[in-house]
Each structure stands twice: as structure tokens, then as C-alpha cells.
Design a protein around this motif. Sequence first.
Motif, PDB file in Angstrom:
ATOM      1  N   ALA A  73       0.794  -1.229   0.000  1.00 16.29           N
ATOM      2  CA  ALA A  73       0.000   0.000   0.000  1.00 16.29           C
ATOM      3  C   ALA A  73       0.829   1.283   0.000  1.00 16.29           C
ATOM      4  N   LEU A  74       2.114   1.207   0.299  1.00 17.94           N
ATOM      5  CA  LEU A  74       2.897   2.433   0.462  1.00 17.94           C
ATOM      6  C   LEU A  74       2.961   3.316  -0.786  1.00 17.94           C
ATOM      7  N   PRO A  75       3.051   2.792  -1.992  1.00 19.48           N
ATOM      8  CA  PRO A  75       3.035   3.709  -3.143  1.00 19.48           C
ATOM      9  C   PRO A  75       1.762   4.562  -3.207  1.00 19.48           C
ATOM     10  N   SER A  76       0.628   3.975  -2.905  1.00 17.98           N
ATOM     11  CA  SER A  76      -0.621   4.742  -2.892  1.00 17.98           C
ATOM     12  C   SER A  76      -0.639   5.743  -1.748  1.00 17.98           C
ATOM     13  N   ILE A  77      -0.154   5.313  -0.594  1.00 22.69           N
ATOM     14  CA  ILE A  77      -0.124   6.198   0.567  1.00 22.69           C
ATOM     15  C   ILE A  77       0.795   7.384   0.299  1.00 22.69           C
ATOM     16  N   THR A  78       1.949   7.107  -0.291  1.00 18.82           N
ATOM     17  CA  THR A  78       2.905   8.174  -0.594  1.00 18.82           C
ATOM     18  C   THR A  78       2.315   9.171  -1.582  1.00 18.82           C
ATOM     19  N   GLY A  79       1.595   8.684  -2.575  1.00 20.60           N
ATOM     20  CA  GLY A  79       0.941   9.578  -3.527  1.00 20.60           C
ATOM     21  C   GLY A  79      -0.115  10.440  -2.857  1.00 20.60           C
ATOM     22  N   GLU A  80      -0.842   9.849  -1.931  1.00 18.46           N
ATOM     23  CA  GLU A  80      -1.891  10.592  -1.230  1.00 18.46           C
ATOM     24  C   GLU A  80      -1.305  11.649  -0.297  1.00 18.46           C
ATOM     25  N   LEU A  81      -0.235  11.292   0.414  1.00 23.75           N
ATOM     26  CA  LEU A  81       0.357  12.220   1.383  1.00 23.75           C
ATOM     27  C   LEU A  81       1.447  13.092   0.773  1.00 23.75           C
ATOM     28  N   GLN A  82       1.801  12.832  -0.488  1.00 25.02           N
ATOM     29  CA  GLN A  82       2.762  13.634  -1.241  1.00 25.02           C
ATOM     30  C   GLN A  82       4.090  13.776  -0.504  1.00 25.02           C
ATOM     31  N   GLY A  83       4.692  12.638  -0.219  1.00 29.40           N
ATOM     32  CA  GLY A  83       5.956  12.652   0.506  1.00 29.40           C
ATOM     33  C   GLY A  83       6.941  11.647  -0.034  1.00 29.40           C
ATOM     34  N   ILE A  84       7.199  11.697  -1.315  1.00 29.09           N
ATOM     35  CA  ILE A  84       8.094  10.726  -1.934  1.00 29.09           C
ATOM     36  C   ILE A  84       9.505  10.803  -1.347  1.00 29.09           C
ATOM     37  N   ALA A  85       9.918  11.956  -0.853  1.00 28.11           N
ATOM     38  CA  ALA A  85      11.260  12.107  -0.288  1.00 28.11           C
ATOM     39  C   ALA A  85      11.431  11.274   0.981  1.00 28.11           C
ATOM     40  N   LEU A  86      10.343  11.031   1.686  1.00 27.85           N
ATOM     41  CA  LEU A  86      10.412  10.259   2.935  1.00 27.85           C
ATOM     42  C   LEU A  86      10.045   8.791   2.737  1.00 27.85           C
ATOM     43  N   TYR A  87       9.834   8.389   1.514  1.00 29.92           N
ATOM     44  CA  TYR A  87       9.428   7.016   1.213  1.00 29.92           C
ATOM     45  C   TYR A  87      10.339   5.970   1.853  1.00 29.92           C
ATOM     46  N   PRO A  88      11.665   6.077   1.716  1.00 33.62           N
ATOM     47  CA  PRO A  88      12.525   5.039   2.311  1.00 33.62           C
ATOM     48  C   PRO A  88      12.500   5.038   3.838  1.00 33.62           C
ATOM     49  N   TRP A  89      12.198   6.171   4.435  1.00 33.20           N
ATOM     50  CA  TRP A  89      12.210   6.252   5.895  1.00 33.20           C
ATOM     51  C   TRP A  89      11.051   5.508   6.536  1.00 33.20           C
ATOM     52  N   VAL A  90      10.005   5.264   5.783  1.00 37.15           N
ATOM     53  CA  VAL A  90       8.890   4.481   6.317  1.00 37.15           C
ATOM     54  C   VAL A  90       9.374   3.082   6.673  1.00 37.15           C
ATOM     55  N   PHE A  91      10.221   2.516   5.839  1.00 37.75           N
ATOM     56  CA  PHE A  91      10.772   1.192   6.109  1.00 37.75           C
ATOM     57  C   PHE A  91      11.969   1.264   7.052  1.00 37.75           C
ATOM     58  N   SER A  92      12.816   2.254   6.837  1.00 34.58           N
ATOM     59  CA  SER A  92      14.038   2.353   7.638  1.00 34.58           C
ATOM     60  C   SER A  92      13.746   2.614   9.103  1.00 34.58           C
TER      61      SER A  92
END
Length: 120
Positions: free
Chosen positions: A31-50
Motif C-alpha cells: 500500500a505504500l506507493p498509494s499512501i505516498t501519492g496521497e500524502l505527497q511525501g516521496i522524499a520520505l518514502y525510504p524512511w517508512v521502512f528504515s
Amino acid sequence: MAPGRARQLLTAALMIATATVAFETQVVTVALPSITGELQGIALYPWVFSGYLLMSITAPIYGKLADIFGRRPLFMLGFTIFSVGTFLCGAATSMPFLVASRVVQGLGAGAILPLVLTVT
């Protein structure tokens, strides 16, 4: 309750707790690609996992605390922290809040996975 039956119920409950943590990781991955698109935070995408993984390495700390305070209370605390983190992830309205929520979730998961192995 018969001792054999109590052990079966405990084992089933621990399997459900482990499955909950494993399923959560799978859900976020999908679900993270959809969530990232909704919250507009592609720069923080790796930090969700890290953030989650960095806090999951607290297993040795939980192991020592389990020796001091007992395994069951610490397992319950870890599962509570994980559940609160899951709720916060669902309520996230921004990517920084989602990352912080995943850190809380990872802190709880760091207790669940190793303590499941020591409780049985």
C-alpha cells in the motif's frame, strides 16, 4: 483448564501475534506507493521502512528487560506499543507523522518477535 490445552492456546495466541507483525509488513509494502501519492511525501518514502527496521533491532534490549521484569508483561507491553503504532499509522495525515508512527510500530515489533520465541 488442562495444562496441555493451556499450552495449545498460548501457542495459538503467539502464532497470531507473530502473523500480525508479518502481515503488517506485507500490507505496508503493497500500500505504500498509494499512501505516498496521497500524502505527497516521496522524499520520505525510504524512511517508512528504515524507521521501522531501525527500531526493530531493539530485541537484545527487550531480552534483557524480559529477564528482569518477566517475559509475559514485556510481551504485552510490546504488543500494546505495536498496536498504538498501527493505530497512529492509520491516522497519519502527513509523511513525517507516518514515519514517526512506523518508528513506534518498530519499537513494539522489536519486542514481539524475540519474546514469542522465549515465551514458548
